[in-house]
Scaffold this motif. Sequence first.
Motif, PDB file in Angstrom:
ATOM      1  N   ASN A   1      -3.551   0.240  -7.180  1.00  0.00           N
ATOM      2  CA  ASN A   1      -5.012   0.006  -7.422  1.00  0.00           C
ATOM      3  C   ASN A   1      -4.676  -0.697  -8.743  1.00  0.00           C
ATOM      4  O   ASN A   1      -4.708  -0.997  -9.819  1.00  0.00           O
ATOM      5  N   GLY A   2      -3.250  -2.174  -8.461  1.00  0.00           N
ATOM      6  CA  GLY A   2      -3.463  -3.045  -9.336  1.00  0.00           C
ATOM      7  C   GLY A   2      -2.758  -2.639 -10.527  1.00  0.00           C
ATOM      8  O   GLY A   2      -2.453  -2.969 -11.835  1.00  0.00           O
ATOM      9  N   GLN A   3      -2.096  -1.488 -10.554  1.00  0.00           N
ATOM     10  CA  GLN A   3      -0.857  -0.545 -11.294  1.00  0.00           C
ATOM     11  C   GLN A   3       0.540  -0.603 -11.492  1.00  0.00           C
ATOM     12  O   GLN A   3       1.244  -1.149 -12.041  1.00  0.00           O
ATOM     13  N   GLY A   4       0.845  -1.627  -9.452  1.00  0.00           N
ATOM     14  CA  GLY A   4       1.855  -0.994  -9.290  1.00  0.00           C
ATOM     15  C   GLY A   4       2.937  -0.990  -9.478  1.00  0.00           C
ATOM     16  O   GLY A   4       4.259  -0.734  -9.641  1.00  0.00           O
ATOM     17  N   ASN A   5       2.714   0.469  -8.139  1.00  0.00           N
ATOM     18  CA  ASN A   5       3.231   1.391  -7.437  1.00  0.00           C
ATOM     19  C   ASN A   5       4.456   1.353  -7.074  1.00  0.00           C
ATOM     20  O   ASN A   5       4.561   1.093  -5.933  1.00  0.00           O
ATOM     21  N   LEU A   6       5.921   0.689  -8.030  1.00  0.00           N
ATOM     22  CA  LEU A   6       7.179  -0.190  -7.450  1.00  0.00           C
ATOM     23  C   LEU A   6       7.797   0.764  -6.399  1.00  0.00           C
ATOM     24  O   LEU A   6       9.023   0.231  -5.880  1.00  0.00           O
ATOM     25  N   SER A   7       8.192   2.377  -7.084  1.00  0.00           N
ATOM     26  CA  SER A   7       9.209   2.357  -5.920  1.00  0.00           C
ATOM     27  C   SER A   7       8.509   4.356  -6.851  1.00  0.00           C
ATOM     28  O   SER A   7       7.507   4.376  -6.861  1.00  0.00           O
ATOM     29  N   ASN A   8       9.840   5.264  -5.880  1.00  0.00           N
ATOM     30  CA  ASN A   8       9.413   6.837  -6.614  1.00  0.00           C
ATOM     31  C   ASN A   8      10.856   7.437  -6.727  1.00  0.00           C
ATOM     32  O   ASN A   8      11.481   7.255  -6.040  1.00  0.00           O
ATOM     33  N   ILE A   9      11.108   7.753  -7.689  1.00  0.00           N
ATOM     34  CA  ILE A   9      11.888   8.771  -7.501  1.00  0.00           C
ATOM     35  C   ILE A   9      12.417   9.702  -6.858  1.00  0.00           C
ATOM     36  O   ILE A   9      13.223  10.174  -7.264  1.00  0.00           O
ATOM     37  N   LEU A  10      11.798  10.246  -5.839  1.00  0.00           N
ATOM     38  CA  LEU A  10      12.136  11.046  -4.946  1.00  0.00           C
ATOM     39  C   LEU A  10      12.119  10.213  -4.179  1.00  0.00           C
ATOM     40  O   LEU A  10      12.091  10.537  -2.705  1.00  0.00           O
ATOM     41  N   MET A  11      13.084   8.881  -3.983  1.00  0.00           N
ATOM     42  CA  MET A  11      13.599   8.205  -2.349  1.00  0.00           C
ATOM     43  C   MET A  11      14.317   8.986  -1.919  1.00  0.00           C
ATOM     44  O   MET A  11      15.442  10.425  -2.023  1.00  0.00           O
ATOM     45  N   SER A  12      14.408   9.370  -0.780  1.00  0.00           N
ATOM     46  CA  SER A  12      15.186   9.389   0.576  1.00  0.00           C
ATOM     47  C   SER A  12      14.176   8.397   1.403  1.00  0.00           C
ATOM     48  O   SER A  12      13.369   8.043   2.011  1.00  0.00           O
ATOM     49  N   ALA A  13      15.272   8.538   2.285  1.00  0.00           N
ATOM     50  CA  ALA A  13      14.713   7.973   3.880  1.00  0.00           C
ATOM     51  C   ALA A  13      14.114   8.367   4.760  1.00  0.00           C
ATOM     52  O   ALA A  13      13.754   8.212   5.970  1.00  0.00           O
ATOM     53  N   ASP A  14      14.206   9.650   4.439  1.00  0.00           N
ATOM     54  CA  ASP A  14      13.419  10.641   5.229  1.00  0.00           C
ATOM     55  C   ASP A  14      11.499  10.156   5.175  1.00  0.00           C
ATOM     56  O   ASP A  14      10.486  10.590   5.845  1.00  0.00           O
ATOM     57  N   LYS A  15      11.721   9.411   3.921  1.00  0.00           N
ATOM     58  CA  LYS A  15      10.069   9.059   3.658  1.00  0.00           C
ATOM     59  C   LYS A  15       9.929   7.808   4.668  1.00  0.00           C
ATOM     60  O   LYS A  15       8.418   6.787   4.621  1.00  0.00           O
ATOM     61  N   TYR A  16      10.598   7.384   5.128  1.00  0.00           N
ATOM     62  CA  TYR A  16      10.299   5.440   6.019  1.00  0.00           C
ATOM     63  C   TYR A  16      10.106   6.397   7.979  1.00  0.00           C
ATOM     64  O   TYR A  16      10.597   7.317   8.582  1.00  0.00           O
ATOM     65  N   PHE A  17       9.846   5.212   8.164  1.00  0.00           N
ATOM     66  CA  PHE A  17       9.204   4.858   9.449  1.00  0.00           C
ATOM     67  C   PHE A  17      10.159   4.078   9.930  1.00  0.00           C
ATOM     68  O   PHE A  17       9.690   3.146   9.982  1.00  0.00           O
ATOM     69  N   SER A  18      11.482   4.402  10.817  1.00  0.00           N
ATOM     70  CA  SER A  18      11.709   3.078  11.116  1.00  0.00           C
ATOM     71  C   SER A  18      12.387   3.691  12.607  1.00  0.00           C
ATOM     72  O   SER A  18      13.574   4.945  12.564  1.00  0.00           O
ATOM     73  N   SER A  19      13.478   2.896  13.432  1.00  0.00           N
ATOM     74  CA  SER A  19      14.130   2.743  14.623  1.00  0.00           C
ATOM     75  C   SER A  19      15.378   3.291  14.015  1.00  0.00           C
ATOM     76  O   SER A  19      16.597   3.567  15.464  1.00  0.00           O
TER      77      SER A  19
END
Length: 384
Positions: free
Chosen positions: A47-65
Motif C-alpha cells: 500500500n505504498g509503504q514497502g513491506n519488503l521482508s518479514n522477520i518470521l521468514m520460513s520456506a513454509d510461507k512459499y509455494f514452489s515445486s
Amino acid sequence: MKHYDIAIIGGGASGCYLAALLSDTERKTALIESCDRLGRKLSATGNGQGNLSNILMSADKYFSSAPELVADVLCDQSVLDPFLGIFEADEKGRVYPTGRRASSLTDSLRRKIERAENIDVYLGAEVTSLAHGFVLTFNGEQISADKVVLAAGGKAQKQFGTDGKAYALAERFGHKTTKLYPSLVQLKTDTENIKTLKGLRVDCLATAIYEGKPLRSCRGDVIFTDYGVSGNAIFTLSSYVTDKIGAEINLSFLPDVGEREIASDVERKQNAGYERSEWLACTLPNQLGRAIMRRCKSDKPEDIARTVKNFRLSCKGTLGFDYAQVTRGGIEMSGVSYNLESEYERGLYFCGEILDVDGECGGYNLHWAFSSAKRVFDAIYLRR
Ligand SMILES: Cc1cc2nc3c(=O)[nH]c(=O)nc-3n(C[C@H](O)[C@H](O)[C@H](O)COP(=O)(O)OP(=O)(O)OC[C@H]3O[C@@H](n4cnc5c(N)ncnc54)[C@H](O)[C@@H]3O)c2cc1C
C-alpha cells in the motif's frame, strides 16, 4: 553492437537489486526495462509503504515445486544490506522502512545504479528476442552479453509492465512454464448470503478449506463485496485456494468470544422479547447479524452461535491477474540449478517472480525477489 558482461532483463524489484549489487563491481552491465521508470511495482508495494521482508521468514510461507532450493536461497541473512535506511517490523513480523515509503526503496537502489559507471540503463525498452550467444533485441536495437539474467517478473498487474510475455524468452531455450494462477487476490464466492453486506469490513478468523480439510487460518480483515470477499485475511488465504476448484472459506466472526457466550447472549435477547432478526444486535454489526439470522434455520441459541463461527462461502475463482499481487507458478524449477542458472543454456540466470516461487502476503515476495537476485549475484560475481 555494444557488448556487456551481464544483461539484466527487467528493472523491477529483483533486477534493480541485482544491478545495485553489481554497481560495486567492475562488470559492464545493461539493465533493460520496458517501462519508462525503474521499479514501478516496487514503489507500489505494501500500500505504498514497502513491506519488503518479514522477520518470521520460513520456506513454509512459499509455494514452489522446489522447497529445498527456496529454503537454501532464503537462508542468506544479509538481504536488506543494500538498502540504506532503518527498518522496523510490525506485530505480524512485516518489515518496513521506518519512513514507510515504498518509493524510498526504489530510490535507494536507483541511486546506486545511476551513479555507477559500469551500468547502462535502457528504459522504455522491451526485450522482444533473446538469442543464443547472447544477443538481445529491443526497440530495433541489439546488444550482446556474456551472461543474461531474466528478472522480468510474472503476470500480475500488467500496468507495471508484467504481462507474462517474458516467459517465452526462456521457453526458446527449452524451459517450461508451469500453469499460472493469480495469487494474493480478491476471491469470487457465492453471493446469495452476503448480498446485503457489500462494503462491510469485519475482523474475523478466516479459514481456507479444501475437500473438508482446513488448509490455513488467518485472523484479519474481511471486506464483503458484490463479487465475494476481499481484505488482508482473504489475500493470505487466496494463496491456498487459487489453484483449487471446490475450495471454501469459513468465516468465524467474533474471534475473541466463545460460542457459549454468544449463545447465552442470544438467549437473553430471546427472553427479553427481541425480534428474531435482532438476536445478534449489538454483538455484531446489524446487517451481519441479520444475514446470519437469515442463514441459520434453527432458533436454538447454540445453533445460532455455531453459525456465527461457521459462515461458509464457496469459492468461484479469483478477480484475476489484473488484480493479483503475485503469480502462482512460473519457470519450472527443475530447469534451474542451485545458482538459479539455466540447466539448458549456460550463462542464463533467473531471479524473482518469473520463477515458480510465490509467497504469502507479508513481505515474502519481495524477500524472494531480493534473495534470489543475491543468489544470482553470488553465482556470477563470486563464482560459487
Ligand atoms: C500492488 C502490489 C503490491 C505488492 N505489495 C507487496 C508487498 O508489500 N510485499 C511483498 O513482498 N510483495 C508485494 N508485491 C509483490 C512484489 O511486488 C513482486 O513479487 C516483486 O516485485 C517481484 O519482483 P520481480 O523483480 O520478479 O518482478 P517485478 O518487480 O514485477 O519487475 C519485473 C520488471 O520486468 C519488466 N519487464 C518484463 N518483461 C520485460 C521485457 N521483455 N523487457 C524488459 N523489461 C521487462 C517489467 O516492466 C517489470 O518492471 C506486491 C505486488 C503488487 C502488484
